[in-house]
Write a protein that holds these residues in place. Structure first.
Motif, PDB file in Angstrom:
ATOM      1  N   TYR A 133       0.839  -1.204   0.000  1.00 15.41           N
ATOM      2  CA  TYR A 133       0.000   0.000   0.000  1.00 15.41           C
ATOM      3  C   TYR A 133       0.877   1.259   0.000  1.00 15.41           C
ATOM      4  O   TYR A 133       0.691   2.163  -0.812  1.00 15.41           O
ATOM      5  CB  TYR A 133      -0.926  -0.026   1.223  1.00 15.41           C
ATOM      6  N   VAL A 134       1.839   1.296   0.900  1.00 14.67           N
ATOM      7  CA  VAL A 134       2.715   2.461   1.039  1.00 14.67           C
ATOM      8  C   VAL A 134       3.583   2.643  -0.213  1.00 14.67           C
ATOM      9  O   VAL A 134       3.748   3.764  -0.698  1.00 14.67           O
ATOM     10  CB  VAL A 134       3.589   2.319   2.303  1.00 14.67           C
ATOM     11  N   ALA A 135       4.118   1.570  -0.732  1.00 13.18           N
ATOM     12  CA  ALA A 135       4.994   1.656  -1.901  1.00 13.18           C
ATOM     13  C   ALA A 135       4.257   2.177  -3.131  1.00 13.18           C
ATOM     14  O   ALA A 135       4.874   2.743  -4.033  1.00 13.18           O
ATOM     15  CB  ALA A 135       5.605   0.296  -2.197  1.00 13.18           C
ATOM     16  N   ASN A 136       2.950   2.021  -3.151  1.00 15.46           N
ATOM     17  CA  ASN A 136       2.168   2.433  -4.311  1.00 15.46           C
ATOM     18  C   ASN A 136       1.508   3.794  -4.153  1.00 15.46           C
ATOM     19  O   ASN A 136       0.691   4.174  -4.989  1.00 15.46           O
ATOM     20  CB  ASN A 136       1.132   1.357  -4.638  1.00 15.46           C
ATOM     21  N   VAL A 137       1.870   4.537  -3.136  1.00 18.61           N
ATOM     22  CA  VAL A 137       1.314   5.878  -2.935  1.00 18.61           C
ATOM     23  C   VAL A 137       1.535   6.740  -4.169  1.00 18.61           C
ATOM     24  O   VAL A 137       0.654   7.468  -4.594  1.00 18.61           O
ATOM     25  CB  VAL A 137       1.944   6.555  -1.690  1.00 18.61           C
ATOM     26  N   ASP A 138       2.727   6.630  -4.746  1.00 16.45           N
ATOM     27  CA  ASP A 138       3.047   7.425  -5.929  1.00 16.45           C
ATOM     28  C   ASP A 138       2.830   6.627  -7.221  1.00 16.45           C
ATOM     29  O   ASP A 138       3.321   6.997  -8.279  1.00 16.45           O
ATOM     30  CB  ASP A 138       4.472   7.968  -5.853  1.00 16.45           C
ATOM     31  N   PHE A 139       2.092   5.537  -7.134  1.00 18.91           N
ATOM     32  CA  PHE A 139       1.695   4.687  -8.257  1.00 18.91           C
ATOM     33  C   PHE A 139       2.849   3.952  -8.924  1.00 18.91           C
ATOM     34  O   PHE A 139       2.717   3.478 -10.044  1.00 18.91           O
ATOM     35  CB  PHE A 139       0.906   5.489  -9.302  1.00 18.91           C
ATOM     36  N   LYS A 140       3.981   3.861  -8.235  1.00 22.27           N
ATOM     37  CA  LYS A 140       5.086   3.063  -8.750  1.00 22.27           C
ATOM     38  C   LYS A 140       5.912   2.546  -7.579  1.00 22.27           C
ATOM     39  O   LYS A 140       6.077   3.221  -6.579  1.00 22.27           O
ATOM     40  CB  LYS A 140       5.965   3.874  -9.695  1.00 22.27           C
ATOM     41  N   GLU A 141       6.380   1.337  -7.725  1.00 23.22           N
ATOM     42  CA  GLU A 141       7.252   0.752  -6.709  1.00 23.22           C
ATOM     43  C   GLU A 141       8.694   0.863  -7.186  1.00 23.22           C
ATOM     44  O   GLU A 141       9.038   0.337  -8.246  1.00 23.22           O
ATOM     45  CB  GLU A 141       6.915  -0.723  -6.482  1.00 23.22           C
TER      46      GLU A 141
ATOM     47  N   ALA B 271      -4.347  -4.683  -6.028  1.00 21.97           N
ATOM     48  CA  ALA B 271      -4.779  -4.119  -7.310  1.00 21.97           C
ATOM     49  C   ALA B 271      -6.304  -4.080  -7.430  1.00 21.97           C
ATOM     50  O   ALA B 271      -6.856  -3.207  -8.108  1.00 21.97           O
ATOM     51  CB  ALA B 271      -4.171  -4.904  -8.464  1.00 21.97           C
ATOM     52  N   LYS B 272      -6.982  -5.010  -6.768  1.00 21.50           N
ATOM     53  CA  LYS B 272      -8.444  -5.069  -6.815  1.00 21.50           C
ATOM     54  C   LYS B 272      -9.107  -4.140  -5.790  1.00 21.50           C
ATOM     55  O   LYS B 272     -10.270  -3.790  -5.931  1.00 21.50           O
ATOM     56  CB  LYS B 272      -8.923  -6.496  -6.551  1.00 21.50           C
ATOM     57  N   ASP B 273      -8.380  -3.777  -4.738  1.00 21.57           N
ATOM     58  CA  ASP B 273      -8.940  -2.973  -3.652  1.00 21.57           C
ATOM     59  C   ASP B 273      -8.918  -1.486  -3.989  1.00 21.57           C
ATOM     60  O   ASP B 273      -7.968  -0.995  -4.588  1.00 21.57           O
ATOM     61  CB  ASP B 273      -8.148  -3.183  -2.353  1.00 21.57           C
TER      62      ASP B 273
ATOM     63  N   ASP C 265      -9.049   2.448  -2.182  1.00 25.65           N
ATOM     64  CA  ASP C 265      -8.376   2.984  -1.003  1.00 25.65           C
ATOM     65  C   ASP C 265      -9.160   2.697   0.275  1.00 25.65           C
ATOM     66  O   ASP C 265      -8.584   2.318   1.294  1.00 25.65           O
ATOM     67  CB  ASP C 265      -8.147   4.492  -1.166  1.00 25.65           C
ATOM     68  N   TYR C 266     -10.471   2.839   0.223  1.00 28.00           N
ATOM     69  CA  TYR C 266     -11.302   2.579   1.403  1.00 28.00           C
ATOM     70  C   TYR C 266     -11.162   1.118   1.853  1.00 28.00           C
ATOM     71  O   TYR C 266     -11.003   0.834   3.045  1.00 28.00           O
ATOM     72  CB  TYR C 266     -12.771   2.905   1.108  1.00 28.00           C
ATOM     73  N   GLU C 267     -11.187   0.196   0.899  1.00 30.63           N
ATOM     74  CA  GLU C 267     -11.049  -1.222   1.235  1.00 30.63           C
ATOM     75  C   GLU C 267      -9.677  -1.504   1.850  1.00 30.63           C
ATOM     76  O   GLU C 267      -9.576  -2.260   2.822  1.00 30.63           O
ATOM     77  CB  GLU C 267     -11.262  -2.086  -0.007  1.00 30.63           C
ATOM     78  N   SER C 268      -8.640  -0.899   1.295  1.00 30.88           N
ATOM     79  CA  SER C 268      -7.296  -1.100   1.831  1.00 30.88           C
ATOM     80  C   SER C 268      -7.205  -0.628   3.274  1.00 30.88           C
ATOM     81  O   SER C 268      -6.712  -1.358   4.142  1.00 30.88           O
ATOM     82  CB  SER C 268      -6.271  -0.344   0.981  1.00 30.88           C
ATOM     83  N   ILE C 269      -7.678   0.570   3.528  1.00 27.24           N
ATOM     84  CA  ILE C 269      -7.608   1.132   4.882  1.00 27.24           C
ATOM     85  C   ILE C 269      -8.438   0.300   5.851  1.00 27.24           C
ATOM     86  O   ILE C 269      -8.002   0.022   6.974  1.00 27.24           O
ATOM     87  CB  ILE C 269      -8.070   2.609   4.892  1.00 27.24           C
ATOM     88  N   THR C 270      -9.615  -0.114   5.431  1.00 29.90           N
ATOM     89  CA  THR C 270     -10.478  -0.939   6.288  1.00 29.90           C
ATOM     90  C   THR C 270      -9.806  -2.263   6.627  1.00 29.90           C
ATOM     91  O   THR C 270      -9.820  -2.700   7.785  1.00 29.90           O
ATOM     92  CB  THR C 270     -11.838  -1.182   5.605  1.00 29.90           C
ATOM     93  N   LYS C 271      -9.189  -2.902   5.650  1.00 30.74           N
ATOM     94  CA  LYS C 271      -8.490  -4.161   5.901  1.00 30.74           C
ATOM     95  C   LYS C 271      -7.351  -3.960   6.898  1.00 30.74           C
ATOM     96  O   LYS C 271      -7.156  -4.769   7.802  1.00 30.74           O
ATOM     97  CB  LYS C 271      -7.937  -4.737   4.593  1.00 30.74           C
ATOM     98  N   ILE C 272      -6.597  -2.884   6.719  1.00 29.90           N
ATOM     99  CA  ILE C 272      -5.487  -2.597   7.620  1.00 29.90           C
ATOM    100  C   ILE C 272      -6.000  -2.352   9.035  1.00 29.90           C
ATOM    101  O   ILE C 272      -5.483  -2.929   9.995  1.00 29.90           O
ATOM    102  CB  ILE C 272      -4.657  -1.405   7.100  1.00 29.90           C
ATOM    103  N   GLN C 273      -7.029  -1.537   9.174  1.00 28.38           N
ATOM    104  CA  GLN C 273      -7.601  -1.244  10.503  1.00 28.38           C
ATOM    105  C   GLN C 273      -8.098  -2.522  11.176  1.00 28.38           C
ATOM    106  O   GLN C 273      -7.815  -2.751  12.356  1.00 28.38           O
ATOM    107  CB  GLN C 273      -8.774  -0.267  10.381  1.00 28.38           C
ATOM    108  N   ASP C 274      -8.842  -3.323  10.453  1.00 23.58           N
ATOM    109  CA  ASP C 274      -9.403  -4.552  11.022  1.00 23.58           C
ATOM    110  C   ASP C 274      -8.305  -5.509  11.484  1.00 23.58           C
ATOM    111  O   ASP C 274      -8.377  -6.082  12.573  1.00 23.58           O
ATOM    112  CB  ASP C 274     -10.306  -5.262  10.007  1.00 23.58           C
TER     113      ASP C 274
END
Length: 110
Positions: free
Chosen positions: A19-27, A52-54, A56-65
């Motif tokens: 998630y973090v590595a893709n903040v700027d859309f490239k690793e 790739a399927k998630d 931003d909301y889904e990513s954050i929710t998964k991380i929080q959970d």
């Protein structure tokens, strides 16, 4: 691997790093190296597909959970935040988008 209810700490941390590595859309190469230090190649491939399927909301929710469920201590949370900062600065840049994600994840994790 599409639910954070099944994630281990290793998988969660791998997902956070992707998630973090893709903040700027490239690793960057450096970011990929740090990700490979956290998770094996097979897990990385699965998490990249999931990420790739998630949205931003889904990513954050998964991380929080997962953070809530896995019972990190305060010290472990601080170490995770330090690891996130290391990843964000791995390519020698730390722009406004990366700073924003860092602050958001810091709030989510701690």
């Amino acid at each position: 691997m599409n639910t954070s209810n099944e994630w281990t700490r290793e998988v969660l941390e791998g997902y956070i790093f992707i998630y973090v590595a893709n903040v700027d859309f490239k690793e960057s190469y450096e970011e990929r190296q740090l990700i490979s230090d956290k998770i094996d190649a097979e897990t990385s491939a699965k998490l990249h597909r999931e990420f790739a399927k998630d949205n931003d909301y889904e990513s954050i929710t998964k991380i929080q959970d997962a953070i809530s469920r896995l019972g990190y201590t305060d010290d472990e949370k601080e170490q995770l935040i330090e690891d996130v900062k290391k990843l964000l600065t791995a390519d020698g840049e730390y722009d406004a988008a990366e700073q924003s994600v860092y602050m958001a994840l810091k709030r989510i994790i701690t």
